[in-house]
Design an enzyme around this catalytic site. Structure first.
Site, PDB file in Angstrom:
ATOM      1  N   LYS A  84       0.882  -1.181   0.000  1.00 45.21           N
ATOM      2  CA  LYS A  84       0.000   0.000   0.000  1.00 45.21           C
ATOM      3  C   LYS A  84       0.913   1.222   0.000  1.00 45.21           C
ATOM      4  O   LYS A  84       1.436   1.626   1.035  1.00 45.21           O
ATOM      5  CB  LYS A  84      -0.884  -0.015   1.267  1.00 45.21           C
TER       6      LYS A  84
ATOM      7  N   GLU B 296       9.438   1.634  11.144  1.00 45.51           N
ATOM      8  CA  GLU B 296      10.469   2.669  10.935  1.00 45.51           C
ATOM      9  C   GLU B 296       9.751   3.998  10.979  1.00 45.51           C
ATOM     10  O   GLU B 296       8.963   4.310  10.089  1.00 45.51           O
ATOM     11  CB  GLU B 296      11.143   2.482   9.571  1.00 45.51           C
TER      12      GLU B 296
ATOM     13  N   CYS C  60      13.939  10.891   6.812  1.00 43.21           N
ATOM     14  CA  CYS C  60      13.730  10.464   8.209  1.00 43.21           C
ATOM     15  C   CYS C  60      14.991  10.623   9.031  1.00 43.21           C
ATOM     16  O   CYS C  60      14.941  10.927  10.218  1.00 43.21           O
ATOM     17  CB  CYS C  60      13.252   9.020   8.254  1.00 43.21           C
TER      18      CYS C  60
ATOM     19  N   GLU D 266       9.526  16.866  14.732  1.00 40.10           N
ATOM     20  CA  GLU D 266       9.989  16.578  13.374  1.00 40.10           C
ATOM     21  C   GLU D 266       9.295  17.522  12.387  1.00 40.10           C
ATOM     22  O   GLU D 266       8.066  17.584  12.346  1.00 40.10           O
ATOM     23  CB  GLU D 266       9.657  15.128  13.003  1.00 40.10           C
TER      24      GLU D 266
HETATM   25  P1  NAD Z   1       2.283   8.622   7.317  1.00 41.29           P
HETATM   26  O1  NAD Z   1       2.423   7.920   8.617  1.00 41.29           O
HETATM   27  O2  NAD Z   1       1.318   9.722   7.197  1.00 41.29           O
HETATM   28  O3  NAD Z   1       1.927   7.598   6.156  1.00 41.29           O
HETATM   29  C1  NAD Z   1       2.733   6.473   5.870  1.00 41.29           C
HETATM   30  C2  NAD Z   1       1.866   5.400   5.217  1.00 41.29           C
HETATM   31  O4  NAD Z   1       0.911   4.924   6.174  1.00 41.29           O
HETATM   32  C3  NAD Z   1       1.055   5.894   4.026  1.00 41.29           C
HETATM   33  O5  NAD Z   1       1.020   4.880   3.034  1.00 41.29           O
HETATM   34  C4  NAD Z   1      -0.317   6.095   4.630  1.00 41.29           C
HETATM   35  O6  NAD Z   1      -1.355   5.992   3.677  1.00 41.29           O
HETATM   36  C5  NAD Z   1      -0.383   4.944   5.624  1.00 41.29           C
HETATM   37  N1  NAD Z   1      -1.356   5.128   6.721  1.00 41.29           N
HETATM   38  C6  NAD Z   1      -1.790   6.271   7.280  1.00 41.29           C
HETATM   39  N2  NAD Z   1      -2.680   6.008   8.256  1.00 41.29           N
HETATM   40  C7  NAD Z   1      -2.804   4.657   8.324  1.00 41.29           C
HETATM   41  C8  NAD Z   1      -3.566   3.771   9.137  1.00 41.29           C
HETATM   42  N3  NAD Z   1      -4.390   4.222  10.092  1.00 41.29           N
HETATM   43  N4  NAD Z   1      -3.441   2.443   8.943  1.00 41.29           N
HETATM   44  C9  NAD Z   1      -2.594   1.966   7.999  1.00 41.29           C
HETATM   45  N5  NAD Z   1      -1.863   2.765   7.184  1.00 41.29           N
HETATM   46  C10 NAD Z   1      -1.951   4.096   7.349  1.00 41.29           C
HETATM   47  O7  NAD Z   1       3.766   9.109   6.956  1.00 41.29           O
HETATM   48  P2  NAD Z   1       4.193  10.021   5.733  1.00 41.29           P
HETATM   49  O8  NAD Z   1       3.764  11.426   6.022  1.00 41.29           O
HETATM   50  O9  NAD Z   1       3.793   9.372   4.457  1.00 41.29           O
HETATM   51  O10 NAD Z   1       5.790   9.916   5.821  1.00 41.29           O
HETATM   52  C11 NAD Z   1       6.604  10.758   6.547  1.00 41.29           C
HETATM   53  C12 NAD Z   1       7.012  10.108   7.866  1.00 41.29           C
HETATM   54  O11 NAD Z   1       7.700   8.875   7.606  1.00 41.29           O
HETATM   55  C13 NAD Z   1       7.994  10.947   8.661  1.00 41.29           C
HETATM   56  O12 NAD Z   1       7.629  10.925  10.017  1.00 41.29           O
HETATM   57  C14 NAD Z   1       9.322  10.213   8.459  1.00 41.29           C
HETATM   58  O13 NAD Z   1      10.285  10.411   9.474  1.00 41.29           O
HETATM   59  C15 NAD Z   1       8.870   8.797   8.406  1.00 41.29           C
HETATM   60  N6  NAD Z   1       9.889   7.976   7.747  1.00 41.29           N
HETATM   61  C16 NAD Z   1      10.610   7.123   8.517  1.00 41.29           C
HETATM   62  C17 NAD Z   1      11.617   6.361   7.933  1.00 41.29           C
HETATM   63  C18 NAD Z   1      12.427   5.406   8.759  1.00 41.29           C
HETATM   64  O14 NAD Z   1      13.055   4.541   8.169  1.00 41.29           O
HETATM   65  N7  NAD Z   1      12.433   5.518  10.067  1.00 41.29           N
HETATM   66  C19 NAD Z   1      11.857   6.453   6.563  1.00 41.29           C
HETATM   67  C20 NAD Z   1      11.088   7.343   5.812  1.00 41.29           C
HETATM   68  C21 NAD Z   1      10.099   8.093   6.421  1.00 41.29           C
END
Ligand code: NAD
Length: 502
Positions: free
Chosen positions: A184, A259, A293, A391
């Site tokens: 997804k 992550e 991240c 962040e």
């Molecule tokens: P997000 O949490 O908003 O979304 C990530 C994914 O989760 C998307 O595909 C979204 O549709 C899905 N999602 C959202 N709500 C959900 C739910 N209730 N159930 C299941 N899936 C759901 O994150 P984002 O804004 O897309 O990404 C940015 C974030 O990702 C930042 O906080 C960044 O630090 C983090 N990030 C972490 C790493 C790491 O390796 N630690 C790497 C890249 C990004």
């Protein structure tokens, strides 16, 4: 500035991919995807709901229970993975062109990410062939060995920053291990993910092994997490989303790898190689538009070099080239989406009340539309400031002075996150002691973020749960069944044997 580049042959609509065929949502629902430079919708994507996830999981389960993939020899799976890597590499120009258009990432950096995606497949192809498992012997009595088996259907949920590369990071080990998957991708950036289906088919991946459902997190993502036939969830995204998914995985006792977010410190001691630290701390927060991240978004600088560091840092940040993401000269492109742009801009305004603005602080000159933010540097930021603690995920950095190693360590650890840390010093002992004292899953000493794929990747505290990377990823996607064999006579207490017991 160059004219905005629009790739040729952009699709108008992208669909799910289920059981080896493209599919629209059962309900017909769609959502719009925006170009971050114009903020105009440029395509629609099928919006997956629970019934679409049901179909994708059923296809993945069928491929797992009855298809060849989980039972294939590691070498056979590795051949497919290597072909995938070749195909990704041979398409890196188109891939990065589309990725840049969809995400706003600078084209040169998107190209690097496409190549890294290929490398992930090659790495896990090698690893699965070289995989050895433990065996233990009790001389003359017992042999015990580990029988490794793929877990089953894996749910992979990914964010919008470097989407194709982050998807590869989950897809490669899951497929190498013999799992079947439902991906997804993030709803802001579904374009590059739509390329996987052709790549996998051409590489010879059997139908049903890879499935993709587009859609919103609260709908498609939520349904995937809650589906009883999905045995594990690998999630990358925000900490708060991770908490929700953690709760939703509990009833099914699913395996989870998380992550999450970060607010990583870069600590610069007075004895550091000043120029190298300057280059690295600039790249560390402004590369990938700051939507990274592991961004070193808090820079802690020893007082004796603080003023010079701030002045030189601001001068360089002011010169960073912000512009159209497709222009190879661009160093910072457009943020992914107007919602995210508003969030980053709100932190820029908060920062003006919390720190001393050295440069940036709004839109770059001449870029009046699109999600452009000037590289923004705040100095004298106190540890209780929101821009120190939270962040931002954009081209915004907070610089704070320190007077002693103890104070630097306290500042470095004084946030809820613990993903990465960067330490700059030429004192070997201090460097190691400091690195070991930092609450972070990954530390780079006198280096920016260059990662050997064999090392663990993951965060501590609010930055994650579990570590992937190298064989740990294979551990996550496999069960390790212990098989115990008795050699010679079995010695068992003879229950129910009465007086004939011995
Ligand atoms: P997000 O949490 O908003 O979304 C990530 C994914 O989760 C998307 O595909 C979204 O549709 C899905 N999602 C959202 N709500 C959900 C739910 N209730 N159930 C299941 N899936 C759901 O994150 P984002 O804004 O897309 O990404 C940015 C974030 O990702 C930042 O906080 C960044 O630090 C983090 N990030 C972490 C790493 C790491 O390796 N630690 C790497 C890249 C990004």
């Amino acid at each position: 500035m160059t004219a905005h580049h629009v790739p040729a042959d952009l699709p108008e609509h992208i669909r799910h991919y289920i059981g080896g065929a493209p599919a629209d949502s059962v309900s017909g629902a769609t959502f719009e995807v925006l170009d971050p430079v114009t903020n105009q919708p440029y395509l629609t994507a099928s919006a997956g709901q629970a019934e679409d996830v049901d179909l994708a999981v059923a296809a993945a389960k069928e491929a797992f229970d009855h298809g060849p993939w989980p039972k294939m020899l590691p070498r056979q799976r590795a051949r497919v993975l290597n072909k995938i890597a070749d195909l990704v590499e041979s398409r890196d120009a188109r891939l990065s062109e589309l990725e840049t258009f969809d995400t706003g990432l600078p084209i040169t950096q998107a190209l690097g990410q496409a190549q890294r995606a290929a490398e992930n497949f090659r790495f896990f192809a090698d690893l699965i062939v070289a995989q050895a498992d433990d065996a233990y012997k009790v001389p003359g009595r017992q042999v015990n060995y580990v029988n490794r088996k793929p877990v089953g259907v894996a749910g992979l949920i990914t964010p919008w920053n470097t989407p194709f590369m982050l998807e590869s990071w989950k897809l490669a080990p899951a497929l190498a291990a013999g799992c079947t998957v439902v991906l997804k991708p993030a709803e802001f950036t579904p374009l590059s993910a739509s390329l996987w289906a052709d790549i996998f088919r051409e590489a010879g991946l059997p139908d049903g092994v890879f499935n993709l459902v587009n859609g919103l997190g609260e709908e498609a993502g939520d349904a995937l997490v809650k589906h009883p036939d999905v045995r594990l969830i690998s999630f990358t995204g925000e900490t708060t989303t991770g908490e929700t998914i953690f709760r939703n995985c509990a009833p099914g006792l699913k395996g989870m790898s998380m992550e999450l977010g970060g607010k990583s410190p870069a600590v610069v001691f007075a004895d550091a190689d000043f120029e190298a630290a300057l280059d690295s701390t600039l790249f560390g927060v402004f590369s990938l538009n700051g939507e990274r991240c592991t961004a070193g978004s808090r820079i802690l600088v020893e007082r004796s070099i603080y003023d010079e560091f701030c002045a030189r840092y601001a001068e360089r940040a002011r010169n960073i080239v912000v512009g159209d993401p497709h222009d190879p000269a661009t160093e910072v492109g457009a943020l992914v989406h107007p919602e995210h742009f508003d969030k980053v801009m709100s932190y820029v305004e908060i920062g003006k009340t919390e720190g001393r603005l050295l440069t940036g602080g709004g839109r770059p000159e001449g870029l009046d539309t699109g999600n452009y933010v000037a590289p923004t540097v705040f100095a004298d930021v106190k540890p209780d400031a929101r821009i120190f603690q939270e962040e931002i995920f954009g081209p915004v950095v907070a610089i704070t002075p320190f007077d002693s190693d103890e104070e630097a360590l306290e500042l470095a650890n004084n946030v809820k996150y613990g993903l990465a840390a960067y330490v700059w010093t030429t004192d070997l002992t201090r460097g190691h002691l400091f690195a070991q004292g930092i609450e972070a899953g990954m530390v780079w000493l006198n280096s920016h973020n260059v990662r050997d794929l064999r090392t663990p990747f993951g965060g501590v505290k609010a930055s994650g749960l579990g570590h992937e990377g190298g064989y740990r990823s294979i551990d996550f996607y496999t069960e390790q069944q212990a098989v115990h064999i008795t050699l010679g006579d079995v010695h068992t207490a003879r229950f129910g044997a009465g007086k004939d017991k011995v």
